[in-house]
Design a protein around this motif. Structure first.
Motif, PDB file in Angstrom:
ATOM      1  N   LEU A   1     -61.235  37.314  32.269  1.00  0.00           N
ATOM      2  CA  LEU A   1     -62.224  38.271  31.789  1.00  0.00           C
ATOM      3  C   LEU A   1     -61.466  39.523  31.381  1.00  0.00           C
ATOM      4  CD1 LEU A   1     -65.249  39.006  31.463  1.00  0.00           C
ATOM      5  CD2 LEU A   1     -65.183  39.849  33.809  1.00  0.00           C
ATOM      6  N   GLU A   2     -61.548  39.856  30.079  1.00  0.00           N
ATOM      7  CA  GLU A   2     -60.834  41.040  29.607  1.00  0.00           C
ATOM      8  C   GLU A   2     -61.610  41.703  28.484  1.00  0.00           C
ATOM      9  OE1 GLU A   2     -56.845  40.864  27.398  1.00  0.00           O
ATOM     10  OE2 GLU A   2     -57.571  38.818  27.152  1.00  0.00           O
ATOM     11  N   ASN A   3     -61.787  43.016  28.612  1.00  0.00           N
ATOM     12  CA  ASN A   3     -62.471  43.823  27.595  1.00  0.00           C
ATOM     13  C   ASN A   3     -63.851  43.283  27.231  1.00  0.00           C
ATOM     14  OD1 ASN A   3     -60.193  45.511  27.422  1.00  0.00           O
ATOM     15  ND2 ASN A   3     -59.249  44.172  25.923  1.00  0.00           N
ATOM     16  N   GLY A   4     -64.595  42.814  28.224  1.00  0.00           N
ATOM     17  CA  GLY A   4     -65.948  42.325  27.984  1.00  0.00           C
ATOM     18  C   GLY A   4     -66.013  40.936  27.387  1.00  0.00           C
ATOM     19  N   LEU A   5     -64.886  40.229  27.331  1.00  0.00           N
ATOM     20  CA  LEU A   5     -64.844  38.871  26.809  1.00  0.00           C
ATOM     21  C   LEU A   5     -64.389  37.918  27.899  1.00  0.00           C
ATOM     22  CD1 LEU A   5     -63.146  39.525  23.353  1.00  0.00           C
ATOM     23  CD2 LEU A   5     -65.578  39.158  23.800  1.00  0.00           C
ATOM     24  N   LEU A   6     -65.156  36.844  28.101  1.00  0.00           N
ATOM     25  CA  LEU A   6     -64.780  35.800  29.044  1.00  0.00           C
ATOM     26  C   LEU A   6     -64.105  34.690  28.261  1.00  0.00           C
ATOM     27  CD1 LEU A   6     -64.870  34.478  31.876  1.00  0.00           C
ATOM     28  CD2 LEU A   6     -67.084  33.505  31.206  1.00  0.00           C
ATOM     29  N   HIS A   7     -62.847  34.407  28.585  1.00  0.00           N
ATOM     30  CA  HIS A   7     -62.082  33.346  27.931  1.00  0.00           C
ATOM     31  C   HIS A   7     -61.974  32.171  28.891  1.00  0.00           C
ATOM     32  CE1 HIS A   7     -60.846  36.208  24.863  1.00  0.00           C
ATOM     33  NE2 HIS A   7     -60.407  37.011  25.809  1.00  0.00           N
ATOM     34  N   VAL A   8     -62.403  30.994  28.451  1.00  0.00           N
ATOM     35  CA  VAL A   8     -62.276  29.772  29.229  1.00  0.00           C
ATOM     36  C   VAL A   8     -61.338  28.864  28.453  1.00  0.00           C
ATOM     37  CG1 VAL A   8     -63.466  27.813  30.273  1.00  0.00           C
ATOM     38  CG2 VAL A   8     -64.619  30.036  30.136  1.00  0.00           C
ATOM     39  N   ASP A   9     -60.176  28.590  29.041  1.00  0.00           N
ATOM     40  CA  ASP A   9     -59.163  27.779  28.372  1.00  0.00           C
ATOM     41  C   ASP A   9     -59.291  26.326  28.800  1.00  0.00           C
ATOM     42  OD1 ASP A   9     -57.858  29.847  26.887  1.00  0.00           O
ATOM     43  OD2 ASP A   9     -57.072  30.589  28.792  1.00  0.00           O
ATOM     44  N   LEU A  10     -59.236  25.438  27.825  1.00  0.00           N
ATOM     45  CA  LEU A  10     -59.369  23.999  28.039  1.00  0.00           C
ATOM     46  C   LEU A  10     -58.113  23.307  27.536  1.00  0.00           C
ATOM     47  CD1 LEU A  10     -62.958  23.667  26.546  1.00  0.00           C
ATOM     48  CD2 LEU A  10     -62.379  23.964  28.941  1.00  0.00           C
ATOM     49  N   GLU A  11     -57.725  22.224  28.214  1.00  0.00           N
ATOM     50  CA  GLU A  11     -56.566  21.433  27.788  1.00  0.00           C
ATOM     51  C   GLU A  11     -56.927  19.965  27.796  1.00  0.00           C
ATOM     52  OE1 GLU A  11     -53.148  22.308  30.141  1.00  0.00           O
ATOM     53  OE2 GLU A  11     -53.000  24.360  29.400  1.00  0.00           O
ATOM     54  N   ARG A  12     -56.429  19.276  26.791  1.00  0.00           N
ATOM     55  CA  ARG A  12     -56.609  17.828  26.710  1.00  0.00           C
ATOM     56  C   ARG A  12     -55.309  17.180  27.172  1.00  0.00           C
ATOM     57  NH1 ARG A  12     -59.834  14.414  23.679  1.00  0.00           N
ATOM     58  NH2 ARG A  12     -60.598  16.154  22.444  1.00  0.00           N
ATOM     59  N   ALA A  13     -55.397  16.282  28.132  1.00  0.00           N
ATOM     60  CA  ALA A  13     -54.220  15.593  28.641  1.00  0.00           C
ATOM     61  C   ALA A  13     -53.658  14.677  27.555  1.00  0.00           C
ATOM     62  CB  ALA A  13     -54.576  14.787  29.883  1.00  0.00           C
ATOM     63  N   ALA A  14     -52.337  14.602  27.506  1.00  0.00           N
ATOM     64  CA  ALA A  14     -51.681  13.697  26.542  1.00  0.00           C
ATOM     65  C   ALA A  14     -51.883  12.264  27.018  1.00  0.00           C
ATOM     66  CB  ALA A  14     -50.201  14.031  26.442  1.00  0.00           C
ATOM     67  N   HIS A  15     -52.326  11.428  26.107  1.00  0.00           N
ATOM     68  CA  HIS A  15     -52.559  10.021  26.443  1.00  0.00           C
ATOM     69  C   HIS A  15     -51.396   9.180  25.945  1.00  0.00           C
ATOM     70  CE1 HIS A  15     -56.585  10.604  27.900  1.00  0.00           C
ATOM     71  NE2 HIS A  15     -56.981  11.150  26.775  1.00  0.00           N
ATOM     72  N   ASP A  16     -50.935   8.293  26.812  1.00  0.00           N
ATOM     73  CA  ASP A  16     -49.930   7.325  26.395  1.00  0.00           C
ATOM     74  C   ASP A  16     -50.646   6.179  25.714  1.00  0.00           C
ATOM     75  OD1 ASP A  16     -47.974   8.858  27.619  1.00  0.00           O
ATOM     76  OD2 ASP A  16     -48.187   7.799  29.536  1.00  0.00           O
ATOM     77  N   LYS A  17     -50.072   5.699  24.620  1.00  0.00           N
ATOM     78  CA  LYS A  17     -50.651   4.547  23.937  1.00  0.00           C
ATOM     79  C   LYS A  17     -50.408   3.314  24.785  1.00  0.00           C
ATOM     80  CE  LYS A  17     -51.113   4.787  19.034  1.00  0.00           C
ATOM     81  NZ  LYS A  17     -50.549   4.581  17.740  1.00  0.00           N
ATOM     82  N   VAL A  18     -51.479   2.623  25.073  1.00  0.00           N
ATOM     83  CA  VAL A  18     -51.389   1.426  25.897  1.00  0.00           C
ATOM     84  C   VAL A  18     -51.915   0.253  25.080  1.00  0.00           C
ATOM     85  CG1 VAL A  18     -52.207   0.292  27.995  1.00  0.00           C
ATOM     86  CG2 VAL A  18     -51.732   2.748  28.000  1.00  0.00           C
ATOM     87  N   VAL A  19     -51.079  -0.760  24.964  1.00  0.00           N
ATOM     88  CA  VAL A  19     -51.504  -2.001  24.323  1.00  0.00           C
ATOM     89  C   VAL A  19     -51.589  -3.037  25.420  1.00  0.00           C
ATOM     90  CG1 VAL A  19     -50.919  -3.784  22.648  1.00  0.00           C
ATOM     91  CG2 VAL A  19     -50.404  -1.387  22.146  1.00  0.00           C
ATOM     92  N   GLN A  20     -52.758  -3.613  25.560  1.00  0.00           N
ATOM     93  CA  GLN A  20     -52.994  -4.574  26.623  1.00  0.00           C
ATOM     94  C   GLN A  20     -53.236  -5.933  26.003  1.00  0.00           C
ATOM     95  OE1 GLN A  20     -56.373  -3.523  28.979  1.00  0.00           O
ATOM     96  NE2 GLN A  20     -55.952  -5.026  30.552  1.00  0.00           N
ATOM     97  N   THR A  21     -52.498  -6.917  26.478  1.00  0.00           N
ATOM     98  CA  THR A  21     -52.685  -8.284  26.007  1.00  0.00           C
ATOM     99  C   THR A  21     -53.519  -9.035  27.042  1.00  0.00           C
ATOM    100  OG1 THR A  21     -50.543  -8.238  24.903  1.00  0.00           O
ATOM    101  CG2 THR A  21     -51.513 -10.414  25.296  1.00  0.00           C
ATOM    102  N   ILE A  22     -54.579  -9.662  26.591  1.00  0.00           N
ATOM    103  CA  ILE A  22     -55.500 -10.393  27.467  1.00  0.00           C
ATOM    104  C   ILE A  22     -55.217 -11.874  27.347  1.00  0.00           C
ATOM    105  CG2 ILE A  22     -57.930 -10.776  28.054  1.00  0.00           C
ATOM    106  CD1 ILE A  22     -56.987  -7.817  28.242  1.00  0.00           C
ATOM    107  N   GLN A  23     -54.959 -12.490  28.471  1.00  0.00           N
ATOM    108  CA  GLN A  23     -54.724 -13.929  28.483  1.00  0.00           C
ATOM    109  C   GLN A  23     -56.054 -14.678  28.423  1.00  0.00           C
ATOM    110  OE1 GLN A  23     -51.686 -15.409  28.398  1.00  0.00           O
ATOM    111  NE2 GLN A  23     -50.855 -13.334  28.238  1.00  0.00           N
ATOM    112  N   ILE A  24     -56.103 -15.719  27.637  1.00  0.00           N
ATOM    113  CA  ILE A  24     -57.308 -16.542  27.497  1.00  0.00           C
ATOM    114  C   ILE A  24     -57.187 -17.718  28.441  1.00  0.00           C
ATOM    115  CG2 ILE A  24     -58.725 -17.913  25.935  1.00  0.00           C
ATOM    116  CD1 ILE A  24     -57.577 -16.150  23.657  1.00  0.00           C
ATOM    117  N   LYS A  25     -58.168 -17.881  29.323  1.00  0.00           N
ATOM    118  CA  LYS A  25     -58.172 -18.976  30.285  1.00  0.00           C
ATOM    119  C   LYS A  25     -59.013 -20.110  29.748  1.00  0.00           C
ATOM    120  CE  LYS A  25     -57.850 -15.811  34.149  1.00  0.00           C
ATOM    121  NZ  LYS A  25     -58.510 -15.304  35.345  1.00  0.00           N
ATOM    122  N   ARG A  26     -58.636 -21.292  30.113  1.00  0.00           N
ATOM    123  CA  ARG A  26     -59.449 -22.454  29.743  1.00  0.00           C
ATOM    124  C   ARG A  26     -60.578 -22.621  30.745  1.00  0.00           C
ATOM    125  NH1 ARG A  26     -56.289 -27.199  26.996  1.00  0.00           N
ATOM    126  NH2 ARG A  26     -54.897 -25.944  25.712  1.00  0.00           N
ATOM    127  N   ALA A  27     -61.745 -22.930  30.218  1.00  0.00           N
ATOM    128  CA  ALA A  27     -62.902 -23.091  31.085  1.00  0.00           C
ATOM    129  C   ALA A  27     -63.000 -24.496  31.609  1.00  0.00           C
ATOM    130  CB  ALA A  27     -64.175 -22.739  30.331  1.00  0.00           C
TER     131      ALA A  27
END
Length: 137
Positions: A111-137
């Motif tokens: 809070l400064e000079n009559g202004l309220l500042h709210v700072d936000l940050e976005r977390a860095a995301h790691d790219k994830v590639v997921q391979t899904i195994q197909i099961k036989r029924a």
């Protein structure tokens, strides 16, 4: 013509909660007071600035619940000993809410000079590639 909502669109799975947040935010009574700015301060950070002249830090509260940032303000009434000839400066209570995306967190507030500042940050995301195994029924 059928109206498709965000949660019922066939390609957007699991977004029902986001739709509820948007609806709740639209109904929360965000009027024009206090005025605010939203700026992007870097690739992964943002700042919300509210004009809160006359409010002290103890008059303000900032909370996050279910991805909804809530900023509230209320001043104690000390008008009993004051006689106003004209009262043009509003000291009313307010509530402002903002929906935060997943991964966006509140980094701090100042809070400064009559202004309220709210700072936000976005977390860095790691790219994830997921391979899904197909099961036989």
């Amino acid at each position: 013509m059928t109206k498709l909502s965000l949660g019922s669109h066939p390609y957007l799975l699991g977004f029902e909660q986001l739709e509820r947040l948007l609806e709740r935010n639209a109904k929360s009574g965000n009027e024009g007071y206090p005025p605010f700015n939203i700026e992007q301060t870097s690739e992964r950070s943002y700042r919300i600035t509210l004009a809160v002249a006359g409010f002290r830090d103890e008059d303000l509260s900032i909370t996050v619940e279910e991805r909804q940032l809530m900023i509230r303000g209320g001043q104690a009434e000390d008008d009993a000993e004051r006689l106003f000839l004209h009262r043009g400066i509003a000291g009313r209570q307010f509530q402002r809410s903002f929906v935060l995306a997943d991964g966006v967190e509140v980094a701090g507030a100042t809070l400064e000079n009559g202004l309220l500042h709210v700072d936000l940050e976005r977390a860095a995301h790691d790219k994830v590639v997921q391979t899904i195994q197909i099961k036989r029924a």
